[in-house]
Design a protein around this motif. Structure first.
Motif, PDB file in Angstrom:
ATOM      1  N   ASP A 193       4.216  13.140  -4.276  1.00  0.00           N
ATOM      2  CA  ASP A 193       5.355  14.021  -4.523  1.00  0.00           C
ATOM      3  C   ASP A 193       6.273  14.021  -3.302  1.00  0.00           C
ATOM      4  OD1 ASP A 193       6.842  15.852  -5.941  1.00  0.00           O
ATOM      5  OD2 ASP A 193       5.283  17.387  -6.016  1.00  0.00           O
ATOM      6  N   ASP A 194       7.541  14.316  -3.527  1.00  0.00           N
ATOM      7  CA  ASP A 194       8.515  14.418  -2.435  1.00  0.00           C
ATOM      8  C   ASP A 194       8.461  13.166  -1.558  1.00  0.00           C
ATOM      9  OD1 ASP A 194       8.745  16.969  -3.484  1.00  0.00           O
ATOM     10  OD2 ASP A 194       7.511  17.900  -1.936  1.00  0.00           O
ATOM     11  N   GLU A 247      13.324  12.400  -8.805  1.00  0.00           N
ATOM     12  CA  GLU A 247      13.261  13.866  -8.956  1.00  0.00           C
ATOM     13  C   GLU A 247      14.622  14.518  -8.733  1.00  0.00           C
ATOM     14  OE1 GLU A 247       9.570  16.208  -7.495  1.00  0.00           O
ATOM     15  OE2 GLU A 247      10.320  15.087  -5.781  1.00  0.00           O
ATOM     16  N   ASP A 290      11.962  11.980  -3.660  1.00  0.00           N
ATOM     17  CA  ASP A 290      12.432  13.338  -3.415  1.00  0.00           C
ATOM     18  C   ASP A 290      13.907  13.516  -3.766  1.00  0.00           C
ATOM     19  OD1 ASP A 290      11.620  15.981  -2.324  1.00  0.00           O
ATOM     20  OD2 ASP A 290      13.361  15.593  -1.041  1.00  0.00           O
TER      21      ASP A 290
HETATM   22 MG    MG Z   1      10.516  17.747  -4.442  1.00  0.00          MG
END
Ligand code: MG
Ligand code: C2E
Ligand code: MG
Ligand code: MG
Length: 291
Positions: free
Chosen positions: A179-180, A236, A202
């Motif tokens: 994630d990110d 994202e 991200d």
């Molecule tokens: Mg994020």
């Protein structure tokens, strides 16, 4: 203590106020589960360019009795520090896997549909976490490959038990997403040591995709790394059509963001899935007739 023996740190009144605030929030949070104040919302992850739903990410929500909605960006760190995240995380996981099993059985079994659930560093350090995940998958009759656990680079950066946990989860057949991606430590080094199936690029990079050539180059490079390593890449925080179009041109096949769907309660996701199935199967006569 952490700043070394020979240093003095002065705690001003603001910090006291902050500590009190934190303690109050922690106390309230410890009762939130019992008081039914937590819910899970789900944000679809979609295919580009068509926007078909390929799965959802579970995002916990807390309605505090007097403060109203408290952002997970505020209460998840509190839950991590107090250890409450272990209980809350297991609850989110069970709720999400139950829901995923229901959605998948209502869909075509062959549909490439996954449930993503966030796990924080504290959960990965818990010795029982892998057993908890395995038990929940079993109870919900959800095949492990339908579940993606989202971790951050920072959580597994130091190796050790957190990394062992991720390896065990992967051995179970669960998918692992970073994630990110790009914002933590050692993004590239980690791809050699940690089993990874998905890179979630991200929002801060996605924001730049319609910006300067340099910013766009970062997003392009991440897509190239993903392709070379045969990983999925999810962009994202996609907020505009222009971003979605450019991401497609740069090789992205999956995206998530307000441009497509906001996080929503389960009933709204069920409706979105049904609407999509109606469109997809209209030719095959499966759609419910419009009234
Ligand atoms: Mg994020
Ligand atoms: P995350 O996992 O990176 O989740 C994405 C966050 O970005 C979510 O915020 C989502 O609502 C938001 N978002 C999605 N699309 C857009 C967009 O187009 N624009 C903007 N501005 N924001 C977008 P949320 O729900 O507030 O969650 C924040 C963070 O809290 C999550 O970041 C995750 O790290 C953590 N979190 C949420 N639920 C859980 C949970 O059940 N367990 C754990 N451990 N952490 C969680
Ligand atoms: Mg996430
Ligand atoms: Mg994310």
């Amino acid at each position: 203590k952490e700043s070394g023996k020979s240093r003095w740190v002065e705690y001003g009144p603001e910090l006291d106020a902050h500590a009190v605030e934190h303690a109050q929030l922690a106390a309230d949070l410890s009762q939130a589960l019992d008081r039914d104040e937590l819910t899970v919302h789900y944000q679809p992850i979609v295919a580009l360019p068509g926007g078909e739903i390929r799965g959802v990410e579970a995002l916990v929500r807390w309605r505090h009795p007097t403060r109203g909605q408290v952002s997970p960006a505020v209460f998840i760190p509190v839950a991590e520090r107090t250890g409450l995240i272990v209980q809350i995380g297991a609850w989110v996981l069970r709720k999400s896997c139950d829901q995923a099993a229901a959605w998948i059985s209502a869909l075509d079994e062959a549909a490439p549909w996954k449930m993503s659930v966030n796990a924080s560093a504290r959960q990965l350090l818990e010795p029982s976490f892998v057993d908890t995940v395995a038990a929940i998958l079993h109870d919900c009759a959800l095949p492990p490959a339908r579940l993606t656990i989202e971790i951050t680079e920072t959580a597994v950066f130091g190796g050790g038990r957190a990394l062992d946990t991720v390896r065990s989860l992967h051995a179970l057949g669960v998918k692992i997403a970073l994630d990110d991606f790009g914002t933590g430590h050692s993004s590239l080094g980690l791809l050699r040591t940690c089993p990874v199936d998905v890179l979630k690029v991200d929002k801060s990079f996605v924001d730049g995709v319609t910006g300067t050539v340099e910013q766009e180059a970062i997003v392009t490079s991440i897509s190239e790394i993903a392709q070379a390593l045969r990983l999925e890449a999810v962009a994202e925080g996609v907020e505009t059509r222009a971003q979605a179009n450019r991401l497609l041109e740069l090789g992205y096949q999956l995206a998530q963001g307000f441009h497509f769907y906001r996080p929503m309660p389960p009933e709204a996701v069920t409706a979105a899935i049904a609407a999509e199935a109606g469109v997809t199967h209209r030719g095959a006569g499966k759609a419910t007739p419009a009234s």
